[in-house]
Design a protein around this motif. Structure first.
Motif, short mmCIF file in Angstrom:
data_model
loop_
_atom_site.label_atom_id
_atom_site.label_comp_id
_atom_site.label_asym_id
_atom_site.label_seq_id
_atom_site.Cartn_x
_atom_site.Cartn_y
_atom_site.Cartn_z
N LYS A 180 50.33 33.63 27.17
CA LYS A 180 49.59 32.56 26.54
C LYS A 180 48.76 31.81 27.58
N GLY A 181 47.59 31.29 27.15
CA GLY A 181 46.77 30.44 28.00
C GLY A 181 45.63 31.15 28.70
N LEU A 182 45.55 32.47 28.59
CA LEU A 182 44.50 33.23 29.29
C LEU A 182 43.85 34.16 28.28
N LYS A 183 42.56 34.43 28.51
CA LYS A 183 41.83 35.34 27.64
C LYS A 183 41.07 36.35 28.49
N ALA A 184 40.71 37.44 27.85
CA ALA A 184 40.00 38.51 28.56
C ALA A 184 38.67 37.98 29.09
N GLY A 185 38.35 38.37 30.33
CA GLY A 185 37.11 37.95 30.97
C GLY A 185 37.23 36.73 31.84
N ASP A 186 38.35 36.02 31.79
CA ASP A 186 38.54 34.84 32.65
C ASP A 186 38.63 35.26 34.11
N GLN A 187 38.07 34.41 34.97
CA GLN A 187 38.15 34.62 36.41
C GLN A 187 39.27 33.76 36.97
N VAL A 188 40.28 34.42 37.52
CA VAL A 188 41.47 33.74 38.02
C VAL A 188 41.43 33.72 39.54
N VAL A 189 41.63 32.55 40.13
CA VAL A 189 41.63 32.41 41.58
C VAL A 189 42.92 33.00 42.14
N VAL A 190 42.79 33.91 43.09
CA VAL A 190 43.94 34.55 43.72
C VAL A 190 44.15 34.02 45.14
N GLU A 191 43.08 33.80 45.86
CA GLU A 191 43.16 33.30 47.23
C GLU A 191 42.17 32.15 47.40
N GLY A 192 42.60 31.13 48.14
CA GLY A 192 41.74 29.98 48.41
C GLY A 192 42.01 28.79 47.53
N PHE A 193 42.98 28.87 46.62
CA PHE A 193 43.24 27.73 45.74
C PHE A 193 43.89 26.58 46.47
N GLN A 194 44.41 26.79 47.70
CA GLN A 194 44.97 25.69 48.47
C GLN A 194 43.90 24.70 48.92
N LYS A 195 42.64 25.13 48.94
CA LYS A 195 41.57 24.30 49.49
C LYS A 195 40.73 23.61 48.42
N ILE A 196 41.11 23.77 47.16
CA ILE A 196 40.29 23.20 46.09
C ILE A 196 41.15 22.33 45.19
N ARG A 197 40.45 21.47 44.44
CA ARG A 197 41.10 20.63 43.45
C ARG A 197 40.46 20.89 42.09
N PRO A 198 41.16 20.54 41.01
CA PRO A 198 40.56 20.74 39.69
C PRO A 198 39.22 20.04 39.57
N GLY A 199 38.22 20.76 39.08
CA GLY A 199 36.87 20.22 38.92
C GLY A 199 35.98 20.44 40.11
N ALA A 200 36.51 20.98 41.22
CA ALA A 200 35.69 21.20 42.41
C ALA A 200 34.80 22.42 42.21
N PRO A 201 33.54 22.38 42.67
CA PRO A 201 32.67 23.57 42.58
C PRO A 201 33.15 24.65 43.55
N VAL A 202 33.12 25.89 43.10
CA VAL A 202 33.61 27.00 43.92
C VAL A 202 32.59 28.13 43.89
N GLN A 203 32.72 28.99 44.90
CA GLN A 203 31.90 30.19 45.00
C GLN A 203 32.81 31.40 44.86
N PRO A 204 32.94 32.00 43.66
CA PRO A 204 33.88 33.11 43.49
C PRO A 204 33.36 34.41 44.08
N THR A 205 34.28 35.12 44.72
CA THR A 205 34.00 36.48 45.23
C THR A 205 35.14 37.39 44.79
N PRO A 206 34.86 38.67 44.55
CA PRO A 206 35.92 39.59 44.09
C PRO A 206 37.05 39.67 45.10
N TRP A 207 38.24 39.66 44.59
CA TRP A 207 39.44 39.75 45.43
C TRP A 207 39.69 41.19 45.83
N LYS A 208 39.95 41.41 47.12
CA LYS A 208 40.26 42.74 47.62
C LYS A 208 41.76 42.96 47.54
N GLN A 209 42.15 43.98 46.78
CA GLN A 209 43.56 44.17 46.48
C GLN A 209 44.32 44.89 47.58
#
Length: 431
Positions: free
Chosen positions: A352-381
């Motif tokens: 629950k709470g997620l839908k297809a197509g959402d971009q989920v932050v995997v790395e770097g969330f320690q440096k941001i706060r809710p509402g902060a502008p971000v520059q998303p890049t694909p996560w290397k697995q």
């Protein structure tokens, strides 16, 4: 003269005010630039995929056959006839108990049998003789009846003597303690010269069959109810042909080479724990699984045709213990509360709470706060694949390098190290 000084004062005020406005304008520019700067983060785009769902349950290994070798006669141990820790066969001699007293009892029982057989012949002949004399009224009816009764008693004495001889033979045989099953024997619990007792059933050794083993696991009734609802609602579909094939994980997390099968799931709930017992059987040709060993068993639950999965390190815990994710929407980071499910392929299922197509932050969330502008890049697995779940859960500063699939070593913190210089330079410019 006074009229000439007045314009100069006004000019000074104007110059001072202009300087202050200029300085204020210069001071606001860095703040505006810092607020508009986008923090780089690594994201994954969630897409539904067909996933087999399983649950990991703790279990204990049990021997299929567990034979306790105990004394069945009382006596002194005269010999130990096996090598401790070796494999033994059914019927193999293990211990020898002093047979002399039981051999004597056997001889006495045999003599009593011979005596009873001699008496039965005499009584039988007398009864036959009286049967002829009674017809000629040569003997009384009472004498004839007594002879027939004595013949029957003599035959009964023979039967009792035979039983006593059989008991003596059994006790004499028990002085040779043999293995009742094929298996591996442990250490000897008695030594030569020790007195063992039949009354106390002295344990002498333990033989366990280890070529196949049981693994007993417990599962809560709440989990079973959740699984039944998921199957009934069509969220999950039954996987395979109905034969539950299970996988065991050793104590160090290494998968056990041989797959097992689920034998049964208990129908009685333990009132103390609220759990039901399940038993699986595993082949154990190399005797890697030993009785009493702790393992984890992966039990398949079904197939989710539209599962939404995220890397485990993306799931955050709130102060009240609930799960949440940071999702990029309209270029800004937003905290989204979610409900998590089981672990599949090293990833966490989001129910629950997620839908297809959402971009989920995997790395770097320690440096941001809710509402902060971000520059998303694909996560290397590759970093996650190398470190696995353990690397993601390792404390910051203590993460260890783990071998990747191609043999290279990758540090889980490398994905964030590249962003640190940019952040530090931005912080300096803001100051």
């Amino acid at each position: 003269m006074p009229n000439l000084l007045l314009p100069s004062r006004r000019q000074g005020y104007i110059v001072a005010l202009s300087s202050m406005l200029l300085l204020a304008a210069c001071g606001e520019k860095p703040q505006q630039g810092a607020g508009d700067m986008k923090v780089p983060v690594s994201v994954v785009t969630v897409q539904p995929s067909r996933t087999e769902i399983f649950v990991e349950l703790p279990g204990r290994v049990q021997a299929i056959k567990d034979a306790q070798i105990r004394a069945r006669v009382t006596g002194i141990v005269t010999a130990i006839n096996f090598e401790q820790g070796s494999d033994v066969k059914d019927g193999q001699l293990l211990f020898t108990i002093d047979p002399a007293p039981y051999a004597a009892e056997r001889a006495q029982a045999y003599a009593q049998l011979k005596n009873a057989e001699a008496e039965v012949r005499s009584a039988r002949l007398l009864a036959e003789r009286y049967s002829k004399l009674i017809k000629a009224n040569a003997v009384s009816r009472q004498e004839y009846d007594n002879a027939v009764a004595q013949s029957g008693q003599a035959e009964a004495a023979v039967a009792a003597a035979k039983a006593a001889l059989q008991v003596a033979d059994i006790n004499l045989g028990y002085t040779k303690v043999v293995s009742p099953i094929d298996g591996r024997i442990g250490r000897s619990l008695v030594t030569e010269g020790a007195l063992v007792s039949a009354a106390e059933a002295t344990q002498m050794a333990l033989v366990q069959q280890l070529d196949r083993v049981y693994v007993d696991v417990n599962r809560s009734t709440s989990e079973l109810a959740t699984l039944r609802r998921a199957l009934a609602d069509g969220i999950l579909t039954q996987s395979g042909d109905g034969n539950a094939v299970v996988q065991a994980l050793l104590e160090d997390g290494t998968p056990y080479a041989n797959q097992g099968k689920l034998l049964f799931s208990g129908v009685t709930v333990d009132p103390g724990t609220g759990q039901v017992n399940m038993r699986a059987e595993f082949p154990n040709p190399n005797q890697i699984l030993l009785p009493g060993m702790y393992v984890r068993v992966r039990v398949p639950q079904g197939v989710d045709e539209k599962a939404l999965k995220v890397p485990q390190q993306a799931v955050q815990r709130t102060a009240d213990g609930r799960s949440s994710l940071i999702v990029v929407r309209e270029g800004k980071a937003q905290t989204v509360p979610v409900s998590t499910g089981m672990i599949a392929d090293g990833q966490t299922l989001i129910t629950k709470g997620l839908k297809a197509g959402d971009q989920v932050v995997v790395e770097g969330f320690q440096k941001i706060r809710p509402g902060a502008p971000v520059q998303p890049t694909p996560w290397k697995q590759n970093a996650q694949a190398a470190g696995g779940q353990g690397a993601a859960a390792a404390p910051k500063g203590e993460q260890k390098a783990a071998p990747a699939k191609d043999g290279a070593e990758t540090k889980p913190a490398e994905a964030e190290s590249a962003a640190k210089p940019a952040d530090e330079s931005s912080a300096k410019s803001a100051d």
